[in-house]
Enzyme design. Structure first.
Site, PDB file in Angstrom:
ATOM      1  N   SER A 158      78.023  -0.518 -87.907  1.00  0.00           N
ATOM      2  CA  SER A 158      79.219  -1.335 -88.147  1.00  0.00           C
ATOM      3  C   SER A 158      79.100  -2.133 -89.433  1.00  0.00           C
ATOM      4  CB  SER A 158      79.410  -2.313 -86.989  1.00  0.00           C
ATOM      5  OG  SER A 158      80.414  -3.246 -87.316  1.00  0.00           O
ATOM      6  N   TYR A 208      75.738  -8.792 -82.592  1.00  0.00           N
ATOM      7  CA  TYR A 208      76.297  -7.440 -82.679  1.00  0.00           C
ATOM      8  C   TYR A 208      75.877  -6.800 -84.006  1.00  0.00           C
ATOM      9  CZ  TYR A 208      80.080  -3.975 -83.267  1.00  0.00           C
ATOM     10  OH  TYR A 208      80.815  -2.833 -83.487  1.00  0.00           O
ATOM     11  N   LYS A 236      73.560  -3.555 -84.645  1.00  0.00           N
ATOM     12  CA  LYS A 236      74.140  -2.404 -85.333  1.00  0.00           C
ATOM     13  C   LYS A 236      73.373  -2.052 -86.607  1.00  0.00           C
ATOM     14  CE  LYS A 236      77.750  -0.803 -83.169  1.00  0.00           C
ATOM     15  NZ  LYS A 236      77.576   0.460 -82.417  1.00  0.00           N
TER      16      LYS A 236
HETATM   17  P1  NAI Z   1      85.760   0.906 -76.966  1.00  0.00           P
HETATM   18  O1  NAI Z   1      85.535  -0.367 -76.235  1.00  0.00           O
HETATM   19  O2  NAI Z   1      87.107   1.536 -76.912  1.00  0.00           O
HETATM   20  O3  NAI Z   1      84.702   2.027 -76.503  1.00  0.00           O
HETATM   21  C1  NAI Z   1      83.385   1.749 -76.155  1.00  0.00           C
HETATM   22  C2  NAI Z   1      83.053   2.484 -74.867  1.00  0.00           C
HETATM   23  O4  NAI Z   1      81.677   2.289 -74.559  1.00  0.00           O
HETATM   24  C3  NAI Z   1      83.860   1.975 -73.679  1.00  0.00           C
HETATM   25  O5  NAI Z   1      84.583   3.038 -73.078  1.00  0.00           O
HETATM   26  C4  NAI Z   1      82.800   1.386 -72.750  1.00  0.00           C
HETATM   27  O6  NAI Z   1      83.101   1.553 -71.357  1.00  0.00           O
HETATM   28  C5  NAI Z   1      81.548   2.147 -73.157  1.00  0.00           C
HETATM   29  N1  NAI Z   1      80.316   1.422 -72.838  1.00  0.00           N
HETATM   30  C6  NAI Z   1      80.081   0.086 -72.978  1.00  0.00           C
HETATM   31  N2  NAI Z   1      78.831  -0.212 -72.582  1.00  0.00           N
HETATM   32  C7  NAI Z   1      78.255   0.953 -72.194  1.00  0.00           C
HETATM   33  C8  NAI Z   1      76.964   1.278 -71.694  1.00  0.00           C
HETATM   34  N3  NAI Z   1      76.024   0.346 -71.516  1.00  0.00           N
HETATM   35  N4  NAI Z   1      76.695   2.580 -71.414  1.00  0.00           N
HETATM   36  C9  NAI Z   1      77.634   3.542 -71.580  1.00  0.00           C
HETATM   37  N5  NAI Z   1      78.888   3.263 -72.022  1.00  0.00           N
HETATM   38  C10 NAI Z   1      79.190   1.989 -72.340  1.00  0.00           C
HETATM   39  O7  NAI Z   1      85.347   0.601 -78.465  1.00  0.00           O
HETATM   40  P2  NAI Z   1      85.401   1.509 -79.794  1.00  0.00           P
HETATM   41  O8  NAI Z   1      86.158   0.753 -80.796  1.00  0.00           O
HETATM   42  O9  NAI Z   1      85.760   2.891 -79.471  1.00  0.00           O
HETATM   43  O10 NAI Z   1      83.876   1.455 -80.243  1.00  0.00           O
HETATM   44  C11 NAI Z   1      83.034   2.590 -80.228  1.00  0.00           C
HETATM   45  C12 NAI Z   1      81.791   2.291 -81.059  1.00  0.00           C
HETATM   46  O11 NAI Z   1      82.163   2.067 -82.412  1.00  0.00           O
HETATM   47  C13 NAI Z   1      81.056   1.052 -80.590  1.00  0.00           C
HETATM   48  O12 NAI Z   1      79.666   1.277 -80.696  1.00  0.00           O
HETATM   49  C14 NAI Z   1      81.489   0.007 -81.602  1.00  0.00           C
HETATM   50  O13 NAI Z   1      80.545  -1.016 -81.718  1.00  0.00           O
HETATM   51  C15 NAI Z   1      81.614   0.847 -82.859  1.00  0.00           C
HETATM   52  N6  NAI Z   1      82.481   0.272 -83.885  1.00  0.00           N
HETATM   53  C16 NAI Z   1      83.836   0.215 -83.703  1.00  0.00           C
HETATM   54  C17 NAI Z   1      84.633  -0.277 -84.712  1.00  0.00           C
HETATM   55  C18 NAI Z   1      86.112  -0.263 -84.623  1.00  0.00           C
HETATM   56  O14 NAI Z   1      86.782  -0.543 -85.645  1.00  0.00           O
HETATM   57  N7  NAI Z   1      86.705   0.059 -83.495  1.00  0.00           N
HETATM   58  C19 NAI Z   1      84.059  -0.829 -85.948  1.00  0.00           C
HETATM   59  C20 NAI Z   1      82.636  -0.676 -86.058  1.00  0.00           C
HETATM   60  C21 NAI Z   1      81.887  -0.150 -85.041  1.00  0.00           C
END
Ligand code: NAI
Length: 313
Positions: free
Chosen positions: A153, A166, A170
């Protein structure tokens, strides 16, 4: 243009039950990969759990004619990581691709973070990646092929107020990636990282009082980028890095609003003090502009290359 085909490949995508992970899984499945859809099914800050996240995406893929199974283990434990890899092996007999997208977010000023926040965020993001990557890499090394994509990130790479834990977790992934990539250079395994930007539920989270808000920036992004804030605009980069066609390793890439770029750490030409006695802090002060100047920088791809530049550059 060659088609990136995953017909004989098995991919694990963690956190694939929603947001960005779901988009990565769909793109890989549409290209023939068999998918393990892992998701614990939590709220954005890590509360609760539900099988419905992973179930629904696995079902979407099967309904579209693809191959997918659901898995609900948490990446945050050693047992969870091992169980995720075992489940993929049990269902499909191999593991070729690992995309670590599982994640949660808790924004707070560093001064206010609790032990529980520290344990949770480092646990899900940094230990979570280690917990799945270690068993996966052993399988990949044994087969002589593997592609790992860590999701990092900009919050850590460039800084995001309120996101210290976080961001630390990351960016810890980058150290992990650099070392695993070098260790496995000759084992057919590449390891790269993607810093995505997409307006998922996570990106829309409001910051608590006392933390400068990025919400205005998010609103602006929505105006400027339009549809390209959707996770599907990040997926092509992840799919490429997960493909056989990608042979580069230890790269960090950005995907934002349909634009793809490389992010790197560089060494400035700097200033060299005397070799026969240490420079003084006052010498550093008087040469600080030179030390800072990015003109003519070099990009070492290992600690050894950094040392070579320091010795000869
Ligand atoms: P999101 O919240 O939609 O998806 C994350 C998923 O991970 C959720 O479905 C959740 O249930 C699952 N999860 C959480 N803890 C877990 C665990 N311990 N074991 C298995 N599954 C688990 O969020 P998003 O935006 O799709 O994020 C995906 C990745 O991208 C994350 O790692 C986030 O930190 C990273 N990210 C996202 C950004 C963005 O702009 N959306 C920016 C930078 C990084």
């Amino acid at each position: 243009m060659p088609q990136l085909d995953f017909s004989n490949r098995v991919a694990i995508v963690t956190g694939a039950g929603g947001g960005l992970g779901r988009a990565y899984a769909h793109d890989l499945a549409a290209r023939g990969a068999a998918l393990l859809i892992n998701d614990l099914g939590t709220t954005m800050d890590g509360a609760g759990q539900s099988a419905s996240f992973a179930d629904s995406v696995a079902e979407e893929i099967r309904a579209a004619g693809g191959r997918a199974i659901a898995n609900y283990d948490s990446v945050a434990s050693r047992e969870g990581g091992a169980a995720i890899v075992e489940a993929a092996l049990g269902a499909f007999g191999r593991v070729d691709v690992l995309v670590n997208s599982a994640g949660t977010i808790r924004n707070m000023p560093f001064a206010n973070s609790t032990d529980a926040d520290i344990e949770h965020l480092i646990g899900v993001h940094l230990l979570g990646a280690i917990n799945v990557a270690q068993p996966a890499i052993n399988v990949m090394r044994a087969s002589g092929y593997g592609r790992i994509v860590f999701i990092t990130s900009g919050a850590g790479l460039f800084g995001g107020p309120g996101q210290s834990l976080y961001g630390a977790a990351k960016t810890g992934l980058i150290g992990l990636m650099n070392c695993i990539a070098l260790e496995n250079k000759d084992a057919g395994v590449t390891v790269n990282a993607v810093a995505p930007i997409a307006l998922t539920r996570m990106a829309g989270q409001r910051k608590p009082d006392g933390v400068p808000s990025t919400n205005t920036m998010m609103d602006r992004m929505r105006d400027v980028f339009g549809a390209s804030t959707e996770p599907e605009f990040v997926a092509p980069l992840v799919t490429y890095l997960a493909s056989e066609a990608c042979t580069s390793t230890a790269g960090i890439y950005s995907a934002a609003g349909g634009k793809f770029s490389r992010i790197f750490l560089g060494l400035t030409p700097g200033w060299r003090g005397p070799r026969n006695k240490p420079a003084r802090a006052e010498d550093v002060l008087s040469h600080f502009e030179e030390i800072e100047s990015a003109e003519g920088y070099k990009v070492p791809r290992s600690l050894k290359e950094e040392l070579d530049i320091a010795m000869n550059g």
